[in-house]
Design a protein around this motif. Structure first.
Motif, PDB file in Angstrom:
ATOM      1  N   VAL A   1       0.872  -1.172   0.000  1.00  0.00           N
ATOM      2  CA  VAL A   1       0.000   0.000   0.000  1.00  0.00           C
ATOM      3  C   VAL A   1       0.908   1.222   0.000  1.00  0.00           C
ATOM      4  O   VAL A   1       1.820   1.314   0.824  1.00  0.00           O
ATOM      5  CB  VAL A   1      -0.906   0.021   1.246  1.00  0.00           C
ATOM      6  N   LEU A   2       0.705   2.160  -0.928  1.00  0.00           N
ATOM      7  CA  LEU A   2       1.548   3.339  -1.042  1.00  0.00           C
ATOM      8  C   LEU A   2       0.692   4.600  -1.027  1.00  0.00           C
ATOM      9  O   LEU A   2      -0.397   4.635  -1.610  1.00  0.00           O
ATOM     10  CB  LEU A   2       2.376   3.311  -2.334  1.00  0.00           C
ATOM     11  N   ALA A   3       1.184   5.626  -0.359  1.00  0.00           N
ATOM     12  CA  ALA A   3       0.485   6.907  -0.311  1.00  0.00           C
ATOM     13  C   ALA A   3       1.519   8.015  -0.190  1.00  0.00           C
ATOM     14  O   ALA A   3       2.650   7.780   0.233  1.00  0.00           O
ATOM     15  CB  ALA A   3      -0.486   6.954   0.864  1.00  0.00           C
ATOM     16  N   ALA A   4       1.129   9.236  -0.550  1.00  0.00           N
ATOM     17  CA  ALA A   4       2.046  10.377  -0.474  1.00  0.00           C
ATOM     18  C   ALA A   4       1.281  11.623  -0.070  1.00  0.00           C
ATOM     19  O   ALA A   4       0.125  11.821  -0.462  1.00  0.00           O
ATOM     20  CB  ALA A   4       2.749  10.602  -1.812  1.00  0.00           C
ATOM     21  N   ASP A   5       1.934  12.458   0.713  1.00  0.00           N
ATOM     22  CA  ASP A   5       1.386  13.758   1.110  1.00  0.00           C
ATOM     23  C   ASP A   5       2.517  14.764   1.172  1.00  0.00           C
ATOM     24  O   ASP A   5       3.663  14.407   1.477  1.00  0.00           O
ATOM     25  CB  ASP A   5       0.704  13.684   2.480  1.00  0.00           C
ATOM     26  N   ALA A   6       2.173  16.018   0.916  1.00  0.00           N
ATOM     27  CA  ALA A   6       3.141  17.108   1.016  1.00  0.00           C
ATOM     28  C   ALA A   6       2.676  18.109   2.064  1.00  0.00           C
ATOM     29  O   ALA A   6       1.472  18.247   2.325  1.00  0.00           O
ATOM     30  CB  ALA A   6       3.310  17.798  -0.332  1.00  0.00           C
ATOM     31  N   MET A   7       3.619  18.823   2.662  1.00  0.00           N
ATOM     32  CA  MET A   7       3.316  19.881   3.616  1.00  0.00           C
ATOM     33  C   MET A   7       4.154  21.106   3.268  1.00  0.00           C
ATOM     34  O   MET A   7       5.349  21.005   3.035  1.00  0.00           O
ATOM     35  CB  MET A   7       3.611  19.439   5.057  1.00  0.00           C
ATOM     36  N   VAL A   8       3.489  22.264   3.249  1.00  0.00           N
ATOM     37  CA  VAL A   8       4.123  23.531   2.890  1.00  0.00           C
ATOM     38  C   VAL A   8       3.969  24.505   4.051  1.00  0.00           C
ATOM     39  O   VAL A   8       2.876  24.634   4.627  1.00  0.00           O
ATOM     40  CB  VAL A   8       3.484  24.118   1.612  1.00  0.00           C
ATOM     41  N   ALA A   9       5.057  25.193   4.397  1.00  0.00           N
ATOM     42  CA  ALA A   9       5.003  26.185   5.467  1.00  0.00           C
ATOM     43  C   ALA A   9       3.969  27.250   5.151  1.00  0.00           C
ATOM     44  O   ALA A   9       3.886  27.751   4.028  1.00  0.00           O
ATOM     45  CB  ALA A   9       6.376  26.834   5.661  1.00  0.00           C
ATOM     46  N   GLY A  10       3.153  27.597   6.126  1.00  0.00           N
ATOM     47  CA  GLY A  10       2.120  28.593   5.937  1.00  0.00           C
ATOM     48  C   GLY A  10       0.830  28.032   5.381  1.00  0.00           C
ATOM     49  O   GLY A  10      -0.179  28.737   5.323  1.00  0.00           O
ATOM     50  N   VAL A  11       0.851  26.757   4.952  1.00  0.00           N
ATOM     51  CA  VAL A  11      -0.359  26.107   4.435  1.00  0.00           C
ATOM     52  C   VAL A  11      -0.755  24.946   5.343  1.00  0.00           C
ATOM     53  O   VAL A  11      -1.888  24.868   5.826  1.00  0.00           O
ATOM     54  CB  VAL A  11      -0.150  25.600   2.991  1.00  0.00           C
ATOM     55  N   HIS A  12       0.190  24.053   5.611  1.00  0.00           N
ATOM     56  CA  HIS A  12      -0.094  22.872   6.412  1.00  0.00           C
ATOM     57  C   HIS A  12       0.486  22.955   7.820  1.00  0.00           C
ATOM     58  O   HIS A  12       0.168  22.130   8.662  1.00  0.00           O
ATOM     59  CB  HIS A  12       0.464  21.618   5.723  1.00  0.00           C
ATOM     60  N   PHE A  13       1.356  23.892   8.044  1.00  0.00           N
ATOM     61  CA  PHE A  13       1.878  24.132   9.381  1.00  0.00           C
ATOM     62  C   PHE A  13       2.283  25.591   9.475  1.00  0.00           C
ATOM     63  O   PHE A  13       2.498  26.269   8.453  1.00  0.00           O
ATOM     64  CB  PHE A  13       3.059  23.208   9.720  1.00  0.00           C
ATOM     65  N   LEU A  14       2.342  26.097  10.697  1.00  0.00           N
ATOM     66  CA  LEU A  14       2.694  27.494  10.908  1.00  0.00           C
ATOM     67  C   LEU A  14       4.209  27.658  10.884  1.00  0.00           C
ATOM     68  O   LEU A  14       4.941  26.811  11.390  1.00  0.00           O
ATOM     69  CB  LEU A  14       2.140  27.969  12.254  1.00  0.00           C
ATOM     70  N   PRO A  15       4.697  28.731  10.286  1.00  0.00           N
ATOM     71  CA  PRO A  15       6.153  28.911  10.179  1.00  0.00           C
ATOM     72  C   PRO A  15       6.876  28.879  11.518  1.00  0.00           C
ATOM     73  O   PRO A  15       8.059  28.519  11.581  1.00  0.00           O
ATOM     74  CB  PRO A  15       6.282  30.282   9.506  1.00  0.00           C
ATOM     75  N   ASP A  16       6.175  29.240  12.622  1.00  0.00           N
ATOM     76  CA  ASP A  16       6.837  29.231  13.925  1.00  0.00           C
ATOM     77  C   ASP A  16       6.505  27.993  14.744  1.00  0.00           C
ATOM     78  O   ASP A  16       6.824  27.929  15.936  1.00  0.00           O
ATOM     79  CB  ASP A  16       6.488  30.496  14.715  1.00  0.00           C
ATOM     80  N   ASP A  17       5.884  26.973  14.122  1.00  0.00           N
ATOM     81  CA  ASP A  17       5.685  25.715  14.827  1.00  0.00           C
ATOM     82  C   ASP A  17       7.037  25.103  15.189  1.00  0.00           C
ATOM     83  O   ASP A  17       8.011  25.242  14.432  1.00  0.00           O
ATOM     84  CB  ASP A  17       4.914  24.718  13.952  1.00  0.00           C
ATOM     85  N   PRO A  18       7.142  24.426  16.312  1.00  0.00           N
ATOM     86  CA  PRO A  18       8.411  23.747  16.659  1.00  0.00           C
ATOM     87  C   PRO A  18       8.787  22.747  15.567  1.00  0.00           C
ATOM     88  O   PRO A  18       7.931  21.999  15.091  1.00  0.00           O
ATOM     89  CB  PRO A  18       8.086  23.039  17.981  1.00  0.00           C
ATOM     90  N   PRO A  19      10.054  22.709  15.155  1.00  0.00           N
ATOM     91  CA  PRO A  19      10.432  21.787  14.074  1.00  0.00           C
ATOM     92  C   PRO A  19      10.175  20.326  14.425  1.00  0.00           C
ATOM     93  O   PRO A  19       9.886  19.516  13.543  1.00  0.00           O
ATOM     94  CB  PRO A  19      11.924  22.066  13.881  1.00  0.00           C
ATOM     95  N   GLU A  20      10.256  19.973  15.720  1.00  0.00           N
ATOM     96  CA  GLU A  20       9.984  18.592  16.116  1.00  0.00           C
ATOM     97  C   GLU A  20       8.564  18.186  15.731  1.00  0.00           C
ATOM     98  O   GLU A  20       8.341  17.058  15.274  1.00  0.00           O
ATOM     99  CB  GLU A  20      10.174  18.420  17.635  1.00  0.00           C
ATOM    100  N   THR A  21       7.598  19.082  15.928  1.00  0.00           N
ATOM    101  CA  THR A  21       6.209  18.728  15.612  1.00  0.00           C
ATOM    102  C   THR A  21       5.970  18.703  14.111  1.00  0.00           C
ATOM    103  O   THR A  21       5.111  17.956  13.638  1.00  0.00           O
ATOM    104  CB  THR A  21       5.225  19.702  16.281  1.00  0.00           C
ATOM    105  N   ILE A  22       6.726  19.484  13.339  1.00  0.00           N
ATOM    106  CA  ILE A  22       6.547  19.486  11.886  1.00  0.00           C
ATOM    107  C   ILE A  22       6.957  18.139  11.303  1.00  0.00           C
ATOM    108  O   ILE A  22       6.252  17.547  10.472  1.00  0.00           O
ATOM    109  CB  ILE A  22       7.334  20.642  11.250  1.00  0.00           C
TER     110      ILE A  22
END
Length: 320
Positions: free
Chosen positions: A41-62
């Protein structure tokens, strides 16, 4: 001879994450033998700063969120994780300490979910930081949960609680009072892997809720060629979400359509309700019956008196 900067970065940060088959991240690709008698089973997702996470979110949580949203796709198929490939486009001049934090988050969740990185790519970008992850899992042949399969008369179920992620984003951006529980639910979704695997042979259709409960229910209904009726008052809410809704009833639309829940939404025959509850107990994950599928098309949301609710937005879209 000194390693080029990119390879030194990989060796310093990502090589410790390498899983079996990754060849120590020293070759152009990984070598992987799927477990005998299992289907990939294969799947893919992307995350972009300011869209899927906040720029000041801790990098560990990203890093952890990137892995978890992909694990949620495996959960929706009833699959077990096997490994992942990842491409990281770091914003230019990203501090080494930020990358170390990002990798530390990945390492923590690799331990929790028994998974390792198989390969990928690292680049620098003049735009916002962007991450893409392709996850591999396995399932017994013919046992994968699919979006299509619901039938008129089937019951609609959902795991966990709904709306926490969307409300968490509001709390983190100052549009709601600070709430540590809601913030964590936005930053660290909970992939329901055990429940997805327990629902194999029980659920007739399933998907994870990423773009909003109402919109994703519409995807299940369209795939099945039928309609869906959702009881808004039956949708499970956390104490934090319930308190926010009591303060501002207009938040109901955000709860039903905001997305970022990563809970499992699935269909099951009414006579299979005991098996659904048994799967819930085995996975130690609560589930709630919230509606039913009907003949016709579209999604109707009912209020507590059984009257249709008008929603301005059914869910999130990148292009809408």
């Amino acid at each position: 001879m000194a390693l080029p900067a990119e390879f030194a970065l990989i060796a310093r940060h990502f090589r410790p994450l390498a899983g079996e088959g990754a060849l120590d991240l020293s070759d152009d690709a990984a070598l992987l033998d799927p477990p005998p008698g299992r289907q990939l089973v294969l799947a893919a997702d992307a995350m972009v700063a300011g869209v899927h996470f906040l720029p000041d979110d801790p990098p560990e949580t990203i890093g952890r969120k990137l892995l978890r949203v992909n694990l949620s796709d495996l959960a929706a198929m009833g699959a077990a994780p096997l490994g992942y490939l990842m491409t990281c486009a770091f914003a230019k001049a990203t501090p080494d300490a930020w990358i170390a934090g990002f990798v530390a988050g990945l390492a923590e969740d690799q331990r929790e979910f028994a998974i390792g990185v198989l390969g990928g790519d690292t680049v620098a970008t003049p735009g916002p930081a962007t991450f893409s992850l392709t996850i591999l899992g396995t399932v017994a042949p013919g046992q994968a949960l699919r979006r299509r399969g619901a039938r008129p008369g089937d019951e609609i179920w959902v795991s966990g609680t709904i709306g926490d992620g969307a409300l968490g984003l509001l709390a983190l951006t100052g549009r709601l009072p600070p709430d540590a529980f809601l913030a964590e639910r936005y930053r660290l979704p909970r992939p329901r892997l055990a429940l997805g695997q327990a629902l194999a042979g029980v659920a007739r259709a399933a998907m994870d809720v990423s773009d909003g409960l109402v919109q994703d229910l519409g995807h299940l209904a369209r795939a099945a060629g039928c309609a869906a009726e959702l009881c808004a008052d039956a949708v499970p809410l956390s104490p934090s979400a319930r308190a926010a809704l009591a303060t501002d009833p207009a938040l109901r639309e955000r709860i039903l359509g905001g997305g970022d829940d990563y809970e499992l939404l699935f269909a099951a025959a009414p006579e299979d309700a005991p098996r659904v509850l048994a799967a819930s107990a085995a996975a130690q994950t609560p589930v709630t019956r919230i509606g039913r599928f009907l003949d016709g098309e579209g999604v109707t949301v009912l209020d507590g008196t059984g009257q249709p609710l008008a929603l301005g937005s059914a869910g999130w879209s990148h292009f809408g």
